[in-house]
Write a protein that holds these residues in place. Structure first.
Motif, PDB file in Angstrom:
ATOM      1  N   GLY A 191     -36.670 -39.505  32.833  1.00  0.00           N
ATOM      2  CA  GLY A 191     -35.916 -39.603  31.585  1.00  0.00           C
ATOM      3  C   GLY A 191     -35.045 -38.419  31.260  1.00  0.00           C
ATOM      4  N   PRO A 192     -35.075 -37.969  29.995  1.00  0.00           N
ATOM      5  CA  PRO A 192     -34.163 -36.931  29.526  1.00  0.00           C
ATOM      6  C   PRO A 192     -34.424 -35.551  30.108  1.00  0.00           C
ATOM      7  N   LEU A 193     -35.533 -35.359  30.809  1.00  0.00           N
ATOM      8  CA  LEU A 193     -35.852 -34.061  31.388  1.00  0.00           C
ATOM      9  C   LEU A 193     -35.185 -33.845  32.746  1.00  0.00           C
ATOM     10  N   LYS A 194     -34.612 -34.876  33.308  1.00  0.00           N
ATOM     11  CA  LYS A 194     -34.065 -34.806  34.658  1.00  0.00           C
ATOM     12  C   LYS A 194     -32.831 -33.905  34.719  1.00  0.00           C
ATOM     13  N   LEU A 195     -32.776 -33.027  35.709  1.00  0.00           N
ATOM     14  CA  LEU A 195     -31.634 -32.162  35.956  1.00  0.00           C
ATOM     15  C   LEU A 195     -31.574 -31.870  37.445  1.00  0.00           C
ATOM     16  N   THR A 196     -30.442 -32.167  38.078  1.00  0.00           N
ATOM     17  CA  THR A 196     -30.316 -31.968  39.510  1.00  0.00           C
ATOM     18  C   THR A 196     -29.464 -30.740  39.811  1.00  0.00           C
ATOM     19  N   PRO A 197     -29.634 -30.142  41.000  1.00  0.00           N
ATOM     20  CA  PRO A 197     -28.797 -28.998  41.381  1.00  0.00           C
ATOM     21  C   PRO A 197     -27.308 -29.333  41.345  1.00  0.00           C
ATOM     22  N   ASP A 198     -26.956 -30.552  41.707  1.00  0.00           N
ATOM     23  CA  ASP A 198     -25.546 -30.931  41.708  1.00  0.00           C
ATOM     24  C   ASP A 198     -24.982 -30.999  40.286  1.00  0.00           C
ATOM     25  N   GLN A 199     -25.804 -31.435  39.341  1.00  0.00           N
ATOM     26  CA  GLN A 199     -25.356 -31.468  37.945  1.00  0.00           C
ATOM     27  C   GLN A 199     -25.111 -30.058  37.414  1.00  0.00           C
ATOM     28  N   VAL A 200     -25.921 -29.100  37.851  1.00  0.00           N
ATOM     29  CA  VAL A 200     -25.702 -27.705  37.461  1.00  0.00           C
ATOM     30  C   VAL A 200     -24.351 -27.227  37.983  1.00  0.00           C
ATOM     31  N   PRO A 203     -29.051 -19.368  31.850  1.00  0.00           N
ATOM     32  CA  PRO A 203     -28.094 -18.900  32.869  1.00  0.00           C
ATOM     33  C   PRO A 203     -28.029 -19.870  34.045  1.00  0.00           C
ATOM     34  N   PHE A 204     -26.856 -19.926  34.687  1.00  0.00           N
ATOM     35  CA  PHE A 204     -26.682 -20.877  35.782  1.00  0.00           C
ATOM     36  C   PHE A 204     -27.713 -20.675  36.892  1.00  0.00           C
ATOM     37  N   GLY A 205     -28.011 -19.415  37.216  1.00  0.00           N
ATOM     38  CA  GLY A 205     -28.974 -19.149  38.285  1.00  0.00           C
ATOM     39  C   GLY A 205     -30.343 -19.707  37.973  1.00  0.00           C
ATOM     40  N   LEU A 206     -30.807 -19.470  36.747  1.00  0.00           N
ATOM     41  CA  LEU A 206     -32.114 -19.984  36.342  1.00  0.00           C
ATOM     42  C   LEU A 206     -32.104 -21.504  36.249  1.00  0.00           C
ATOM     43  N   ALA A 207     -31.001 -22.063  35.744  1.00  0.00           N
ATOM     44  CA  ALA A 207     -30.885 -23.522  35.640  1.00  0.00           C
ATOM     45  C   ALA A 207     -30.946 -24.171  37.015  1.00  0.00           C
ATOM     46  N   ARG A 208     -30.270 -23.555  37.971  1.00  0.00           N
ATOM     47  CA  ARG A 208     -30.289 -24.119  39.329  1.00  0.00           C
ATOM     48  C   ARG A 208     -31.690 -24.059  39.923  1.00  0.00           C
ATOM     49  N   LEU A 209     -32.392 -22.947  39.683  1.00  0.00           N
ATOM     50  CA  LEU A 209     -33.759 -22.819  40.188  1.00  0.00           C
ATOM     51  C   LEU A 209     -34.652 -23.895  39.576  1.00  0.00           C
ATOM     52  N   GLN A 210     -34.543 -24.106  38.268  1.00  0.00           N
ATOM     53  CA  GLN A 210     -35.363 -25.116  37.597  1.00  0.00           C
ATOM     54  C   GLN A 210     -34.997 -26.530  38.044  1.00  0.00           C
ATOM     55  N   SER A 211     -33.722 -26.722  38.388  1.00  0.00           N
ATOM     56  CA  SER A 211     -33.269 -28.068  38.759  1.00  0.00           C
ATOM     57  C   SER A 211     -33.920 -28.577  40.043  1.00  0.00           C
ATOM     58  N   TYR A 212     -34.374 -27.660  40.908  1.00  0.00           N
ATOM     59  CA  TYR A 212     -35.043 -28.093  42.135  1.00  0.00           C
ATOM     60  C   TYR A 212     -36.351 -28.833  41.815  1.00  0.00           C
ATOM     61  N   PHE A 213     -36.926 -28.527  40.657  1.00  0.00           N
ATOM     62  CA  PHE A 213     -38.145 -29.209  40.220  1.00  0.00           C
ATOM     63  C   PHE A 213     -37.818 -30.350  39.253  1.00  0.00           C
ATOM     64  N   LEU A 214     -36.852 -30.102  38.354  1.00  0.00           N
ATOM     65  CA  LEU A 214     -36.525 -31.093  37.337  1.00  0.00           C
ATOM     66  C   LEU A 214     -35.787 -32.307  37.897  1.00  0.00           C
ATOM     67  N   GLN A 215     -35.262 -32.224  39.119  1.00  0.00           N
ATOM     68  CA  GLN A 215     -34.595 -33.388  39.703  1.00  0.00           C
ATOM     69  C   GLN A 215     -35.566 -34.545  39.925  1.00  0.00           C
ATOM     70  N   PHE A 216     -36.861 -34.239  39.890  1.00  0.00           N
ATOM     71  CA  PHE A 216     -37.874 -35.278  40.057  1.00  0.00           C
ATOM     72  C   PHE A 216     -38.487 -35.694  38.719  1.00  0.00           C
ATOM     73  N   ALA A 217     -38.007 -35.097  37.626  1.00  0.00           N
ATOM     74  CA  ALA A 217     -38.560 -35.388  36.300  1.00  0.00           C
ATOM     75  C   ALA A 217     -38.038 -36.721  35.780  1.00  0.00           C
ATOM     76  N   PHE A 259     -29.856 -36.490  25.099  1.00  0.00           N
ATOM     77  CA  PHE A 259     -30.175 -35.266  24.371  1.00  0.00           C
ATOM     78  C   PHE A 259     -30.748 -35.564  22.981  1.00  0.00           C
ATOM     79  N   ALA A 260     -30.335 -36.692  22.395  1.00  0.00           N
ATOM     80  CA  ALA A 260     -30.949 -37.088  21.119  1.00  0.00           C
ATOM     81  C   ALA A 260     -32.425 -37.420  21.334  1.00  0.00           C
ATOM     82  N   ALA A 261     -32.743 -38.046  22.461  1.00  0.00           N
ATOM     83  CA  ALA A 261     -34.146 -38.355  22.785  1.00  0.00           C
ATOM     84  C   ALA A 261     -34.918 -37.082  23.084  1.00  0.00           C
ATOM     85  N   LEU A 262     -34.276 -36.120  23.763  1.00  0.00           N
ATOM     86  CA  LEU A 262     -34.937 -34.861  24.083  1.00  0.00           C
ATOM     87  C   LEU A 262     -35.269 -34.085  22.813  1.00  0.00           C
TER      88      LEU A 262
END
Length: 322
Positions: A261-270, A245-259, A168-171
């Motif tokens: 470095g610091p941009l990566k976010l997976t549905p499981d992490q949500v 919101p969790f719903g929006l975060a989960r939706l974005q995570s389907y794309f961000l799981q392939f990002a 998050f410091a890098a982000l």
């Protein structure tokens, strides 16, 4: 009384974030350490942590029981640190954290050795998170094979090489805002990685209760929003904290799981962020904590400035917003 120099400890996953601290802690107590990793040629950074000949890296993969058995040969204690926050190829949560833990426990039992297994607070076989479910399944498999094994469940760990505070410091360097999944209300108990390593070494020493599950948390319970603000204060940056919101975060995570470095976010992490990650009242009452082991945990605010200063715009010794 036998010296620890006569005791060989095999540390599975010893080259990772927690692993390097565990290896150092064991070396300070004079144990001989065999580090079992998938890529031993990449474990050279461990050698300076002990004396000449005290640390030896070997190839082993918890997905292949034969390699685990070979790594346990002549060892007196197995320490299992293997885990993953994201899945890749054959490195799935189930293969690594459930079946992998079982393979280590069975090899330790066959060798007549003890075992220390590092899991995670939040391990739950009924969780919506596959990560949390696999952690719980791994614990069950370990205790089924070795009822006297020590189970250690750390909360979120921080330290110079972590993938949390550094992430998050890098982000904050490149983004005008930091996202707060679920509004940042999730409560965490950040734990300094060196304190967890000390607890692991204590367990190898036999200071833990046989078959008990310890929950290892830092001295403070903080919300994700509070942690983000601490990171921003340390790195001397002003960024907007954006509620997601969790719903929006989960939706974005389907794309961000392939990002990267610091941009990566997976549905499981949500899913993991939906639940608090803190030491339970039951563990505190039973003394199954860092404090119960006689360890005074260090706080995030005390330790993080020692390594997050590199993210400051004006360097280590000059604070722009002072």
């Amino acid at each position: 009384m036998a010296s620890n120099l006569d005791t060989l400890v095999t540390v599975f996953g010893g080259s990772g974030f927690l692993g390097r601290y565990v290896v150092r802690a064991l070396c300070k107590r004079d144990y001989r350490v065999r580090v079992a990793v998938r890529r031993p040629e990449l474990a050279g950074h461990l050698q300076p942590l002990g004396r000449v000949g005290q640390i030896h890296a070997v190839q082993a993969n918890v997905r292949y029981p034969a390699s685990v058995e070979a790594a346990m040969r002549d060892a007196r204690v197995a320490v299992n640190l293997v885990g993953t926050l994201t899945e890749s190829g054959g490195q799935t949560f189930d293969a690594v954290q459930a079946k992998g833990a079982e393979a280590v426990a069975r090899a330790a039992k066959a060798a007549g050795a003890g075992m220390v297994h590092v899991s995670a607070i939040g391990a739950d076989d009924k969780s919506a998170s596959r990560y949390a479910r696999s952690k719980a399944e791994g614990e069950k498999a370990v205790l089924a094979a070795l009822p006297q094994a020590a189970i250690l469940r750390p909360s979120l760990m921080f330290g110079p090489e972590d993938q949390f505070t550094n992430r998050f410091a890098a982000l904050a360097r490149i983004s005008p805002f930091l996202p707060l999944v679920g509004g940042g209300a999730t409560r965490l108990q950040p734990t300094y990685v060196a304190d967890v390593a000390t607890a692991v070494a204590d367990a190898v020493d036999g200071k833990t209760k046989p078959g008990a599950t310890y929950e290892l948390g830092g001295p403070e319970v903080l919300t994700m929003r509070e942690i983000m603000q601490i990171i921003l204060d340390i790195t001397d940056r002003k960024r907007m904290l954006l509620s997601l919101p969790f719903g929006l975060a989960r939706l974005q995570s389907y794309f961000l799981q392939f990002a990267p470095g610091p941009l990566k976010l997976t549905p499981d992490q949500v899913e993991l962020l939906r639940l608090d990650n803190v030491v339970s009242d039951a563990a505190r009452a039973a003394g199954l904590t860092l404090e119960g082991l006689g360890i005074a945990p260090d706080s995030l605010e005390a330790v993080a400035p020692q390594y997050l200063w590199r993210f400051r715009p004006a360097g280590q010794f000059q604070r722009r917003n002072a």
